[in-house]
Motif scaffolding. Structure first.
Motif, PDB file in Angstrom:
ATOM      1  N   SER A  27      66.543  37.880   2.334  1.00  0.00           N
ATOM      2  CA  SER A  27      65.842  36.611   2.566  1.00  0.00           C
ATOM      3  C   SER A  27      64.357  36.789   2.866  1.00  0.00           C
ATOM      4  CB  SER A  27      66.483  35.867   3.739  1.00  0.00           C
ATOM      5  OG  SER A  27      66.196  36.526   4.964  1.00  0.00           O
ATOM      6  N   GLN A  28      63.946  37.995   3.230  1.00  0.00           N
ATOM      7  CA  GLN A  28      62.580  38.301   3.663  1.00  0.00           C
ATOM      8  C   GLN A  28      62.217  37.626   4.992  1.00  0.00           C
ATOM      9  OE1 GLN A  28      60.400  40.693   2.171  1.00  0.00           O
ATOM     10  NE2 GLN A  28      62.472  41.128   1.496  1.00  0.00           N
ATOM     11  N   GLN A  29      63.211  37.141   5.730  1.00  0.00           N
ATOM     12  CA  GLN A  29      62.969  36.582   7.058  1.00  0.00           C
ATOM     13  C   GLN A  29      62.406  37.673   7.955  1.00  0.00           C
ATOM     14  OE1 GLN A  29      66.509  35.348   9.137  1.00  0.00           O
ATOM     15  NE2 GLN A  29      65.408  34.958  11.033  1.00  0.00           N
ATOM     16  N   ILE A  30      61.341  37.359   8.693  1.00  0.00           N
ATOM     17  CA  ILE A  30      60.729  38.333   9.591  1.00  0.00           C
ATOM     18  C   ILE A  30      61.558  38.426  10.869  1.00  0.00           C
ATOM     19  CG2 ILE A  30      58.693  38.867  10.972  1.00  0.00           C
ATOM     20  CD1 ILE A  30      57.013  37.799   8.669  1.00  0.00           C
ATOM     21  N   LEU A  31      61.960  39.661  11.183  1.00  0.00           N
ATOM     22  CA  LEU A  31      62.819  39.920  12.332  1.00  0.00           C
ATOM     23  C   LEU A  31      62.052  40.457  13.532  1.00  0.00           C
ATOM     24  CD1 LEU A  31      65.725  41.662  10.390  1.00  0.00           C
ATOM     25  CD2 LEU A  31      65.544  39.240  11.054  1.00  0.00           C
ATOM     26  N   GLY A  32      60.830  40.923  13.312  1.00  0.00           N
ATOM     27  CA  GLY A  32      60.043  41.447  14.411  1.00  0.00           C
ATOM     28  C   GLY A  32      58.859  42.229  13.897  1.00  0.00           C
ATOM     29  N   TYR A  33      58.051  42.723  14.848  1.00  0.00           N
ATOM     30  CA  TYR A  33      56.879  43.507  14.478  1.00  0.00           C
ATOM     31  C   TYR A  33      56.523  44.480  15.593  1.00  0.00           C
ATOM     32  CZ  TYR A  33      54.118  40.278  17.385  1.00  0.00           C
ATOM     33  OH  TYR A  33      53.615  39.541  18.425  1.00  0.00           O
ATOM     34  N   ALA A  34      55.810  45.525  15.198  1.00  0.00           N
ATOM     35  CA  ALA A  34      55.289  46.516  16.143  1.00  0.00           C
ATOM     36  C   ALA A  34      53.824  46.741  15.823  1.00  0.00           C
ATOM     37  CB  ALA A  34      56.057  47.829  16.037  1.00  0.00           C
TER      38      ALA A  34
END
Length: 176
Positions: A69-76
């Motif tokens: 889906s390319q849904q963003i789950l998080g970032y660092a």
């Protein structure tokens, strides 16, 4: 929420991610003491932050997405530790995971990718400040070899109380 077995990919953050990244960060601003920001941001207000993390160099933004889906789950991120020149080989790192994506290993995947990218840079130390209590973050940082170096007591006030911040450090590379 995507199923537990969903594939996750990690890539550098890009401008089209700004709305989703801002929404994730705003959740932590509104609901937690994990960040000491107290007012939510618009994506336009967060744009300079995003642009300060290019695809190369010591200051990175890595984004985890659900593959299908390319849904963003998080970032660092790795960001400047302090503005003075002698601090240039030190970075401050952080991870933010979408509220519905916790306990899926997203933070681990993000830090794996971030520290792999930083291995090619002239970065000597990484630092992380963790507002306490936050056992999941403390466990994540310990898993990556961070060690506790001190605590600032009652350093931030949010939600009508004072919060401690524990500081952790990790060696990244030998002196070049």
């Amino acid at each position: 929420m995507p199923p537990e077995h969903t594939e996750v990919q990690v890539r550098p953050g890009v401008e089209k991610d700004l709305d989703a990244l801002t929404a994730i960060y705003n959740h932590y601003v509104r609901e937690t003491a994990i960040t000491f920001d107290t007012v939510i941001f618009t994506p336009e207000e967060r744009r300079p932050w995003l642009l300060s993390h290019p695809e190369d160099g010591p200051h990175r933004l890595m984004v985890a997405t659900e593959t299908e889906s390319q849904q963003i789950l998080g970032y660092a991120t790795s960001s400047p530790y302090r503005p003075r020149p002698a601090y240039a080989t030190s970075v401050e790192v952080s991870v933010y995971v979408a509220p519905d994506a916790g306990s899926r290993g997203v933070g681990t995947l993000l830090y794996d990718a971030l520290f792999t990218a930083l291995a090619e840079e002239d970065v000597h130390r990484a630092y992380a400040g963790i507002a306490r209590p936050n056992e999941p973050s403390e466990r994540l940082h310990a898993r990556f070899g961070f060690r506790h170096v001190g605590t600032y007591h009652e350093v931030g006030r949010k939600f009508g109380r004072y919060w401690d911040v524990a500081w952790y450090e990790k060696s990244l590379a030998p002196l070049r």
